[in-house]
Design a protein around this motif. Structure first.
Motif, PDB file in Angstrom:
ATOM      1  N   GLY A  11      -5.140  16.735  20.816  1.00  0.00           N
ATOM      2  CA  GLY A  11      -4.943  17.587  21.972  1.00  0.00           C
ATOM      3  C   GLY A  11      -4.032  17.012  23.027  1.00  0.00           C
ATOM      4  O   GLY A  11      -3.808  17.636  24.071  1.00  0.00           O
ATOM      5  N   THR A  12      -3.472  15.816  22.777  1.00  0.00           N
ATOM      6  CA  THR A  12      -2.510  15.219  23.703  1.00  0.00           C
ATOM      7  C   THR A  12      -1.114  15.258  23.081  1.00  0.00           C
ATOM      8  O   THR A  12      -0.954  15.570  21.904  1.00  0.00           O
ATOM      9  N   ALA A  13      -0.120  14.922  23.878  1.00  0.00           N
ATOM     10  CA  ALA A  13       1.255  14.898  23.376  1.00  0.00           C
ATOM     11  C   ALA A  13       1.470  13.772  22.376  1.00  0.00           C
ATOM     12  O   ALA A  13       2.524  13.699  21.742  1.00  0.00           O
ATOM     13  N   TRP A  14       0.477  12.898  22.209  1.00  0.00           N
ATOM     14  CA  TRP A  14       0.588  11.749  21.318  1.00  0.00           C
ATOM     15  C   TRP A  14      -0.031  12.006  19.952  1.00  0.00           C
ATOM     16  O   TRP A  14       0.021  11.140  19.081  1.00  0.00           O
ATOM     17  N   GLN A  15      -0.619  13.161  19.734  1.00  0.00           N
ATOM     18  CA  GLN A  15      -1.415  13.369  18.534  1.00  0.00           C
ATOM     19  C   GLN A  15      -0.616  13.290  17.240  1.00  0.00           C
ATOM     20  O   GLN A  15      -1.170  12.961  16.183  1.00  0.00           O
ATOM     21  N   ASP A  16       0.680  13.572  17.281  1.00  0.00           N
ATOM     22  CA  ASP A  16       1.493  13.545  16.062  1.00  0.00           C
ATOM     23  C   ASP A  16       2.226  12.224  15.862  1.00  0.00           C
ATOM     24  O   ASP A  16       2.986  12.074  14.898  1.00  0.00           O
ATOM     25  N   ARG A  17       2.009  11.264  16.747  1.00  0.00           N
ATOM     26  CA  ARG A  17       2.734   9.999  16.640  1.00  0.00           C
ATOM     27  C   ARG A  17       2.060   9.022  15.677  1.00  0.00           C
ATOM     28  O   ARG A  17       2.673   8.044  15.252  1.00  0.00           O
ATOM     29  N   LEU A  18       0.828   9.286  15.367  1.00  0.00           N
ATOM     30  CA  LEU A  18       0.055   8.396  14.513  1.00  0.00           C
ATOM     31  C   LEU A  18      -0.073   9.030  13.134  1.00  0.00           C
ATOM     32  O   LEU A  18      -0.652  10.095  12.985  1.00  0.00           O
ATOM     33  N   ARG A  19       0.488   8.376  12.124  1.00  0.00           N
ATOM     34  CA  ARG A  19       0.450   8.944  10.771  1.00  0.00           C
ATOM     35  C   ARG A  19       0.100   7.862   9.752  1.00  0.00           C
ATOM     36  O   ARG A  19       0.627   6.752   9.821  1.00  0.00           O
ATOM     37  N   PRO A  20      -0.765   8.188   8.801  1.00  0.00           N
ATOM     38  CA  PRO A  20      -1.078   7.204   7.747  1.00  0.00           C
ATOM     39  C   PRO A  20       0.061   7.126   6.737  1.00  0.00           C
ATOM     40  O   PRO A  20       0.764   8.115   6.501  1.00  0.00           O
ATOM     41  N   LEU A  21       0.258   5.963   6.155  1.00  0.00           N
ATOM     42  CA  LEU A  21       1.272   5.776   5.122  1.00  0.00           C
ATOM     43  C   LEU A  21       0.565   5.314   3.848  1.00  0.00           C
ATOM     44  O   LEU A  21       0.236   4.135   3.712  1.00  0.00           O
ATOM     45  N   PRO A  22       0.298   6.227   2.912  1.00  0.00           N
ATOM     46  CA  PRO A  22      -0.348   5.830   1.659  1.00  0.00           C
ATOM     47  C   PRO A  22       0.604   5.019   0.798  1.00  0.00           C
ATOM     48  O   PRO A  22       1.515   5.557   0.169  1.00  0.00           O
ATOM     49  N   LEU A  23       0.399   3.717   0.759  1.00  0.00           N
ATOM     50  CA  LEU A  23       1.316   2.851   0.034  1.00  0.00           C
ATOM     51  C   LEU A  23       0.725   1.459  -0.095  1.00  0.00           C
ATOM     52  O   LEU A  23       0.222   0.901   0.875  1.00  0.00           O
ATOM     53  N   SER A  24       0.760   0.909  -1.294  1.00  0.00           N
ATOM     54  CA  SER A  24       0.324  -0.460  -1.519  1.00  0.00           C
ATOM     55  C   SER A  24       1.501  -1.278  -2.049  1.00  0.00           C
ATOM     56  O   SER A  24       2.070  -0.953  -3.087  1.00  0.00           O
ATOM     57  N   LEU A  25       1.863  -2.324  -1.311  1.00  0.00           N
ATOM     58  CA  LEU A  25       2.962  -3.209  -1.715  1.00  0.00           C
ATOM     59  C   LEU A  25       2.529  -4.664  -1.606  1.00  0.00           C
ATOM     60  O   LEU A  25       3.337  -5.540  -1.318  1.00  0.00           O
ATOM     61  N   TYR A  26       1.266  -4.916  -1.877  1.00  0.00           N
ATOM     62  CA  TYR A  26       0.722  -6.257  -1.676  1.00  0.00           C
ATOM     63  C   TYR A  26       1.200  -7.234  -2.750  1.00  0.00           C
ATOM     64  O   TYR A  26       1.199  -6.931  -3.943  1.00  0.00           O
ATOM     65  N   GLY A  27       1.603  -8.412  -2.309  1.00  0.00           N
ATOM     66  CA  GLY A  27       1.933  -9.502  -3.232  1.00  0.00           C
ATOM     67  C   GLY A  27       3.049  -9.170  -4.215  1.00  0.00           C
ATOM     68  O   GLY A  27       3.978  -8.429  -3.915  1.00  0.00           O
ATOM     69  N   TYR A  28       2.939  -9.711  -5.434  1.00  0.00           N
ATOM     70  CA  TYR A  28       3.965  -9.509  -6.449  1.00  0.00           C
ATOM     71  C   TYR A  28       4.001  -8.069  -6.950  1.00  0.00           C
ATOM     72  O   TYR A  28       4.992  -7.627  -7.538  1.00  0.00           O
ATOM     73  N   ASP A  29       2.916  -7.326  -6.717  1.00  0.00           N
ATOM     74  CA  ASP A  29       2.885  -5.930  -7.135  1.00  0.00           C
ATOM     75  C   ASP A  29       3.866  -5.086  -6.319  1.00  0.00           C
ATOM     76  O   ASP A  29       4.204  -3.974  -6.716  1.00  0.00           O
ATOM     77  N   GLY A  30       4.323  -5.619  -5.197  1.00  0.00           N
ATOM     78  CA  GLY A  30       5.263  -4.883  -4.352  1.00  0.00           C
ATOM     79  C   GLY A  30       6.688  -5.377  -4.468  1.00  0.00           C
ATOM     80  O   GLY A  30       7.503  -5.186  -3.560  1.00  0.00           O
ATOM     81  N   GLN A  31       7.017  -6.012  -5.608  1.00  0.00           N
ATOM     82  CA  GLN A  31       8.356  -6.572  -5.797  1.00  0.00           C
ATOM     83  C   GLN A  31       8.896  -6.221  -7.186  1.00  0.00           C
ATOM     84  O   GLN A  31       8.165  -5.728  -8.051  1.00  0.00           O
ATOM     85  N   ALA A  32      10.194  -6.477  -7.371  1.00  0.00           N
ATOM     86  CA  ALA A  32      10.853  -6.359  -8.682  1.00  0.00           C
ATOM     87  C   ALA A  32      10.598  -5.010  -9.343  1.00  0.00           C
ATOM     88  O   ALA A  32      10.126  -4.925 -10.484  1.00  0.00           O
ATOM     89  N   PHE A  33      10.954  -3.929  -8.648  1.00  0.00           N
ATOM     90  CA  PHE A  33      10.752  -2.595  -9.201  1.00  0.00           C
ATOM     91  C   PHE A  33      11.824  -2.257 -10.228  1.00  0.00           C
ATOM     92  O   PHE A  33      12.987  -2.647 -10.075  1.00  0.00           O
ATOM     93  N   ASN A  34      11.447  -1.504 -11.246  1.00  0.00           N
ATOM     94  CA  ASN A  34      12.464  -0.997 -12.163  1.00  0.00           C
ATOM     95  C   ASN A  34      13.128   0.215 -11.506  1.00  0.00           C
ATOM     96  O   ASN A  34      12.627   0.736 -10.490  1.00  0.00           O
ATOM     97  N   PRO A  35      14.266   0.683 -12.036  1.00  0.00           N
ATOM     98  CA  PRO A  35      14.982   1.783 -11.374  1.00  0.00           C
ATOM     99  C   PRO A  35      14.138   3.025 -11.131  1.00  0.00           C
ATOM    100  O   PRO A  35      14.242   3.652 -10.073  1.00  0.00           O
ATOM    101  N   ALA A  36      13.292   3.402 -12.093  1.00  0.00           N
ATOM    102  CA  ALA A  36      12.464   4.599 -11.930  1.00  0.00           C
ATOM    103  C   ALA A  36      11.449   4.409 -10.805  1.00  0.00           C
ATOM    104  O   ALA A  36      11.212   5.329 -10.004  1.00  0.00           O
ATOM    105  N   GLU A  37      10.846   3.233 -10.736  1.00  0.00           N
ATOM    106  CA  GLU A  37       9.875   2.961  -9.679  1.00  0.00           C
ATOM    107  C   GLU A  37      10.544   2.985  -8.304  1.00  0.00           C
ATOM    108  O   GLU A  37       9.992   3.529  -7.345  1.00  0.00           O
ATOM    109  N   LEU A  38      11.738   2.388  -8.221  1.00  0.00           N
ATOM    110  CA  LEU A  38      12.435   2.355  -6.938  1.00  0.00           C
ATOM    111  C   LEU A  38      12.813   3.761  -6.487  1.00  0.00           C
ATOM    112  O   LEU A  38      12.683   4.102  -5.306  1.00  0.00           O
TER     113      LEU A  38
END
Length: 223
Positions: A11-38
């Motif tokens: 109900g404030t002007a700030w209500q749309d500024r906070l958004r969740p980002l569904p994404l896990s990039l922890y550790g080595y699982d968040g590196q060395a992507f193949n072209p399709a993954e990227l």
């Protein structure tokens, strides 16, 4: 934290500024992507409004996350930085717009205390003010990071292109998490919580800045 603040800012002007980002990039699982993954990762980030062209427009983009060693932030930064170069976007503009807030395990304040950003080379590419930390009592941090039931499964690379991720989980744990999230949103909407957040903002060093005064007033007005 997202649920509580979503309720408080409703109900404030700030209500749309906070958004969740569904994404896990922890550790080595968040590196060395193949072209399709990227490609899929960039598609997902574009849908979230985080493509290089989006980062150049509007105000700052602030990423907030629980931080253990900082690998998630580091991997996300690497993805964005490479993408910015590939699109030939204006890095000199974007670097002033990117901010990272780490929610850390509270420790003794000492020059010898380990801080994740001091061990990450990439943080040196951003202005010093772009990296901030908020510490929590270790038990609270552990609850959020290790114990708390979640409303959705971790969105790792193996699920980025899985249509089943759009189906809400029906397990007892997921139902408990949803009930907790709903209660937190409701709690955030109460005058008591809004007042407590405004009172806390009033004690911060930035309390006299225009954005803080505006937010404090909005929270107190909603009471």
């Amino acid at each position: 934290m997202y649920d509580l603040l979503s309720g408080a800012l409703a109900g404030t002007a700030w209500q749309d500024r906070l958004r969740p980002l569904p994404l896990s990039l922890y550790g080595y699982d968040g590196q060395a992507f193949n072209p399709a993954e990227l490609r899929q990762l960039r598609t997902n980030l574009t849908a979230a409004g985080l493509a290089p062209a989006d980062l150049m427009r509007g105000g700052p983009t602030v990423f907030v996350d629980l931080v253990y060693q900082g690998s998630t932030f580091g991997n996300l930064y690497a993805v964005l930085r490479e993408w910015i170069d590939d699109d030939r976007a204006q890095w000199d503009v974007i670097r002033r717009q990117l901010h990272f807030v780490g929610i850390t395990w509270r420790d003794k304040t000492s020059p010898k205390t380990w801080r994740w950003q001091q061990s990450a080379a990439w943080t040196g590419e951003l202005p010093a003010s772009a990296i901030r930390n908020v510490s929590l009592d270790g038990r609270v941090w552990s609850y959020f990071g290790n114990i708390q039931a979640k409303t959705a499964r971790s969105f790792r690379r193996t699920r980025w292109n899985d249509p089943d991720v759009a189906i809400p989980p029906r397990s007892a744990q997921a139902r408990f998490a949803l009930a907790e999230a709903t209660r937190l949103v409701e709690r955030g909407r109460t005058p008591e919580i809004r007042r407590r957040i405004a009172d806390r903002l009033e004690r911060e060093p930035t309390s006299s800045e225009r954005w803080s005064k505006t937010l404090q007033q909005a929270l107190r007005t909603k009471n």
